[in-house]
Enzyme design. Structure first.
Site, PDB file in Angstrom:
ATOM      1  N   HIS A 197       0.734  -1.288  -0.042  1.00 11.89           N
ATOM      2  CA  HIS A 197       0.021   0.056   0.031  1.00 11.89           C
ATOM      3  C   HIS A 197       0.873   1.403   0.151  1.00 11.89           C
ATOM      4  O   HIS A 197       0.396   2.308  -0.393  1.00 11.89           O
ATOM      5  CB  HIS A 197      -0.816  -0.111   1.188  1.00 11.89           C
ATOM      6  CG  HIS A 197      -2.000  -1.015   0.872  1.00 11.89           C
ATOM      7  ND1 HIS A 197      -2.150  -2.287   1.342  1.00 11.89           N
ATOM      8  CD2 HIS A 197      -3.178  -0.992   0.006  1.00 11.89           C
ATOM      9  CE1 HIS A 197      -2.931  -3.048   0.872  1.00 11.89           C
ATOM     10  NE2 HIS A 197      -3.768  -2.251   0.357  1.00 11.89           N
ATOM     11  N   ARG A 304     -10.762   4.310  -0.895  1.00 15.92           N
ATOM     12  CA  ARG A 304     -10.206   3.443   0.021  1.00 15.92           C
ATOM     13  C   ARG A 304     -10.431   3.943   1.566  1.00 15.92           C
ATOM     14  O   ARG A 304      -9.594   4.949   2.061  1.00 15.92           O
ATOM     15  CB  ARG A 304      -8.733   3.304  -0.144  1.00 15.92           C
ATOM     16  CG  ARG A 304      -8.084   2.498  -1.393  1.00 15.92           C
ATOM     17  CD  ARG A 304      -6.754   2.152  -1.456  1.00 15.92           C
ATOM     18  NE  ARG A 304      -6.429   1.250  -2.070  1.00 15.92           N
ATOM     19  CZ  ARG A 304      -5.954   1.393  -3.551  1.00 15.92           C
ATOM     20  NH1 ARG A 304      -5.721   2.542  -3.898  1.00 15.92           N
ATOM     21  NH2 ARG A 304      -5.494   0.061  -3.962  1.00 15.92           N
ATOM     22  N   ARG A 340     -15.361   1.893  -0.668  1.00 13.46           N
ATOM     23  CA  ARG A 340     -15.143   0.736  -0.094  1.00 13.46           C
ATOM     24  C   ARG A 340     -14.947   0.742   1.109  1.00 13.46           C
ATOM     25  O   ARG A 340     -14.438   1.799   1.988  1.00 13.46           O
ATOM     26  CB  ARG A 340     -13.982   0.256  -0.690  1.00 13.46           C
ATOM     27  CG  ARG A 340     -13.487  -1.114  -0.101  1.00 13.46           C
ATOM     28  CD  ARG A 340     -12.311  -1.789  -0.633  1.00 13.46           C
ATOM     29  NE  ARG A 340     -11.090  -0.901  -0.206  1.00 13.46           N
ATOM     30  CZ  ARG A 340      -9.878  -1.305  -0.739  1.00 13.46           C
ATOM     31  NH1 ARG A 340      -9.651  -2.084  -1.685  1.00 13.46           N
ATOM     32  NH2 ARG A 340      -8.780  -0.690  -0.066  1.00 13.46           N
ATOM     33  N   GLU A 449     -11.035 -10.437  -4.962  1.00 14.52           N
ATOM     34  CA  GLU A 449      -9.605 -10.140  -4.876  1.00 14.52           C
ATOM     35  C   GLU A 449      -9.061 -11.451  -4.188  1.00 14.52           C
ATOM     36  O   GLU A 449      -8.091 -11.700  -3.853  1.00 14.52           O
ATOM     37  CB  GLU A 449      -9.361  -9.117  -4.115  1.00 14.52           C
ATOM     38  CG  GLU A 449     -10.148  -8.757  -2.907  1.00 14.52           C
ATOM     39  CD  GLU A 449      -9.648  -7.463  -2.414  1.00 14.52           C
ATOM     40  OE1 GLU A 449      -8.971  -6.643  -2.718  1.00 14.52           O
ATOM     41  OE2 GLU A 449     -10.379  -7.064  -1.406  1.00 14.52           O
ATOM     42  N   CYS A 520      -9.578  -2.299 -10.641  1.00 17.77           N
ATOM     43  CA  CYS A 520      -9.111  -1.206  -9.885  1.00 17.77           C
ATOM     44  C   CYS A 520      -7.781  -1.550  -9.290  1.00 17.77           C
ATOM     45  O   CYS A 520      -7.233  -0.886  -8.427  1.00 17.77           O
ATOM     46  CB  CYS A 520     -10.011  -0.943  -8.735  1.00 17.77           C
ATOM     47  SG  CYS A 520     -10.368  -2.003  -7.560  1.00 17.77           S
TER      48      CYS A 520
HETATM   49  C1  PEP Z   1      -6.551  -4.329  -4.697  1.00 17.58           C
HETATM   50  O1  PEP Z   1      -6.340  -5.464  -4.095  1.00 17.58           O
HETATM   51  O2  PEP Z   1      -6.358  -4.572  -6.036  1.00 17.58           O
HETATM   52  C2  PEP Z   1      -7.201  -3.330  -4.399  1.00 17.58           C
HETATM   53  C3  PEP Z   1      -7.736  -2.450  -5.391  1.00 17.58           C
HETATM   54  O3  PEP Z   1      -7.266  -3.186  -3.091  1.00 17.58           O
HETATM   55  P1  PEP Z   1      -6.153  -2.849  -2.307  1.00 17.58           P
HETATM   56  O4  PEP Z   1      -4.765  -2.381  -3.167  1.00 17.58           O
HETATM   57  O5  PEP Z   1      -6.526  -1.412  -1.363  1.00 17.58           O
HETATM   58  O6  PEP Z   1      -5.836  -3.657  -1.240  1.00 17.58           O
HETATM   59 MG    MG Z   2      -7.174  -5.238  -1.978  1.00 15.14          MG
END
Ligand code: PEP
Ligand code: MG
Length: 592
Positions: A197, A304, A340, A449, A520
């Site tokens: 992240h 997010r 989300r 995911e 995404c």
């Molecule tokens: C992902 O997992 O692709 C996503 C968009 O969520 P994050 O990166 O916040 O886990």
């Molecule tokens: Mg994710």
């Protein structure tokens, strides 16, 4: 050892492109190793005074906290703080430390750090709950004292001076999100994965970043300036004049390229033959709304929301959230906002002191051996439904001001979708009964995911209103390769054929059920993957606002038939290696 001032090139893993030039600033957490310095006999007393002062300040901090707690806090916290105060009067933290300074003639930070590490190791080896708790107390107390001993080591992004290259052992999302591209020229860390992240945020902010760099070398020599080449994964210490000139030119070139891309944001996201591809924005910080509006986003495809928590280090109240969502949805003027619900856990958590009101929620998470497979996201929210209900009420209340969608992270079973739907209905009814206007039919979508959701996508499509494919996690879970761990970076293949097959399956299932599907993950901003994704049927992307011009530019260079032919060929490949070779034979390669 290199001599002072000499140009040295270190290699690491490129995480976020671009060139950063600036001065080094060590961003430290108290867990980082501290330098060991030999002190002379004359300096011993001074070192002891420094330590006593830090100890005194720490005791005062705890007393202030106790007095707050005595008025309104729970009694357990008061007694925890008492334990901390007792520890700060314990000979271990007073006379033993002072004796060691005299005996070993080392700086207090290193002595203190070693003693604490010894105790932590001894206690954590004991399985007994009592000793586990004491280990946490030791960590808490030592953090406080070290914080007073090292006021110069920056531990807040807001304190970073202009033109800094931030050097850290590791970056966590709650820190990175605070960084401003006008102050931080680049990041360099010893660890960190490409889709961690912290990496996603660095790219979204346009801050060059190189990870997996041996920072020990930096501590051995005097470094006055640095260049970070985020495309090649290079860190150049004390660059010579010619090197500096070359990189300044390269930096200007990058900036001009970006400006040129930005100048075409008014153009539509469509292929040469007129197929529309909608491009939405991913957002972490609501303060950055203006950027995505300027970039011509079709809406917010992924908010997010957990960053509301990460940056405050507490869960925001219903009213606070309501005001934020309302402001966002109004600014979007009819374009959708996909909220989300909190995706906390995994690498998105903050280390809260024990006396923090939210600390109870993280007791479990703090001890997980496998946080990515643990009580994350929807699992966490269903365990603590009060947090979820508060968020749902805020979203429902804001729904009267525009188009809001709810997105469920890390869904692994349809029951989790049903549970959220039920809570939405309950909360909507309660709000309506008390006279609040809400949209009771908010679209509720699922992040795809986790492999089980991807595999069950046909049945899930019947109950979900939309899908959002999160490839950052999907790749991690399909290939069993931690996205944040640089040791598994070579196994984290975004170009694995299994990922392409799953994306195709999910897109087909969504199309069959006539439900929208958006992609995404970071893959959506990769020019090498974009044509492939269009060819697989993806017609909606959500990327950081900064990447929108590049995504549009890439889409506008393709015809849909060519993209489909490319995807067909790609689906025949049997390994990541072969897929990469195939893409390169088709003239597609990752640049830098
Ligand atoms: C992902 O997992 O692709 C996503 C968009 O969520 P994050 O990166 O916040 O886990
Ligand atoms: Mg994710």
């Amino acid at each position: 050892m290199p001599s002072r001032g000499e140009e040295i090139v270190l290699r690491g893993v490129p995480i976020s492109k671009g060139i950063g030039i600036g001065c080094p600033v060590f961003f430290s957490t108290v867990e980082d190793p501290v330098p060991e310095v030999i002190i002379s006999t004359k300096e011993i007393d001074q070192e002891i005074v420094r330590y006593r002062h830090a100890l005194d300040q720490s005791r005062k901090d705890v007393q202030v906290l106790q007095s707050h707690c005595a008025k309104e806090g729970p009694p357990e916290i008061f007694s925890i703080l008492n334990t901390h105060l007792e520890m700060m009067h314990d000979p271990l933290l007073t006379s033993v430390i002072e004796e060691r300074i005299r005996d070993m003639q080392r700086n207090i930070e290193s002595i203190f750090h070693h003693i604490i590490e010894e105790y932590k190791q001894r206690f954590s080896a004991l399985q007994d709950h009592y000793f586990q708790e004491r280990t946490r107390d030791i960590v808490d107390v030592s953090r406080r004292i070290l914080g007073h001993l090292r006021p110069l080591a920056k531990s807040k992004m807001g304190d970073i001076p202009h033109n800094s290259i931030v050097l850290a052992h590791e970056l966590v999302p709650s820190e990175t999100v605070e960084a401003s591209a006008s102050l931080v020229s680049a990041f360099v860390t010893a660890t960190g994965g490409i889709t961690s992240h912290a990496a996603i945020i660095a790219r979204a902010k346009g801050i060059p970043y190189v990870a997996n760099v041996d920072l020990k070398q930096l501590k051995q020599i005097e470094v006055h300036s640095l260049i970070v080449d985020g495309s090649q994964g290079l860190v150049i210490l004390n660059p010579m004049r010619a090197t500096l000139k070359k990189y300044q030119q390269l930096q200007r070139h990058h900036q001009m390229n970006y400006k040129m891309l930005k100048s075409s944001v008014h153009l539509k996201g469509e292929t040469i033959d007129g197929y529309e591809v909608r491009i939405f924005a991913n957002l972490e910080n609501p303060k950055e709304m203006s950027q995505l509006l300027e970039a011509g986003a079709s809406g917010i495809g992924l908010f997010r929301s957990e960053y509301l928590y990460l940056s405050r280090k507490r869960f925001p109240s219903e009213q606070e959230q309501f005001l934020i969502y309302k402001k966002m949805v109004k600014a979007l003027k009819g374009r959708p906002l996909v909220v989300r619900i909190f995706d906390v856990g995994g690498d998105k958590k903050v280390d809260l002191p024990k006396d923090h009101p939210d600390a109870k929620y993280f007791e479990l998470i703090g001890h997980e051996l496998n946080p990515a497979l643990g009580c994350r996201a929807i699992r966490f929210l269903l365990r603590y439904p009060q947090i979820l209900k508060t968020q749902l009420r805020a979203i429902l209340r804001a729904s009267q001001f525009g188009e809001i969608h709810i997105l469920i992270p890390m869904l692994s079973d349809v029951c989790e979708l049903r549970a959220v739907k039920e809570l939405v209905q309950q909360e909507a009814q309660q709000l309506q009964q008390s006279g609040v206007k809400v949209n009771p039919h908010l679209p509720i979508g699922c992040m795809i995911e986790v492999p089980s959701s991807a595999i069950m996508c046909d049945t899930l499509a019947e109950e979900a209103d939309f899908f959002s494919i999160g490839t950052n996690d999907l790749v991690q879970y399909i290939l069993a390769a931690d996205r944040a761990n640089h040791h598994t970076a070579e196994l984290y293949f975004t170009t694995h054929p299994s990922i392409l097959r799953l994306i195709r399956m999910v897109v087909n299932a969504a199309n069959k059920a006539r439900k929208p599907v958006i992609l995404c993950g970071e893959l959506a901003a990769d020019p090498m993957m974009i044509p492939l994704l269009i060819g697989l049927g993806v017609r909606e992307f959500s990327v950081a606002a900064r990447h929108i011009p590049l995504v549009k530019h890439t889409i506008r260079k393709w015809r849909i038939l060519d993209a489909c032919r490319l995807a067909e060929g790609a689906l025949e490949q049997v390994s990541s290696q072969e897929l990469k070779q195939y893409l390169s034979s088709e003239g597609l390669a990752r640049n830098g």
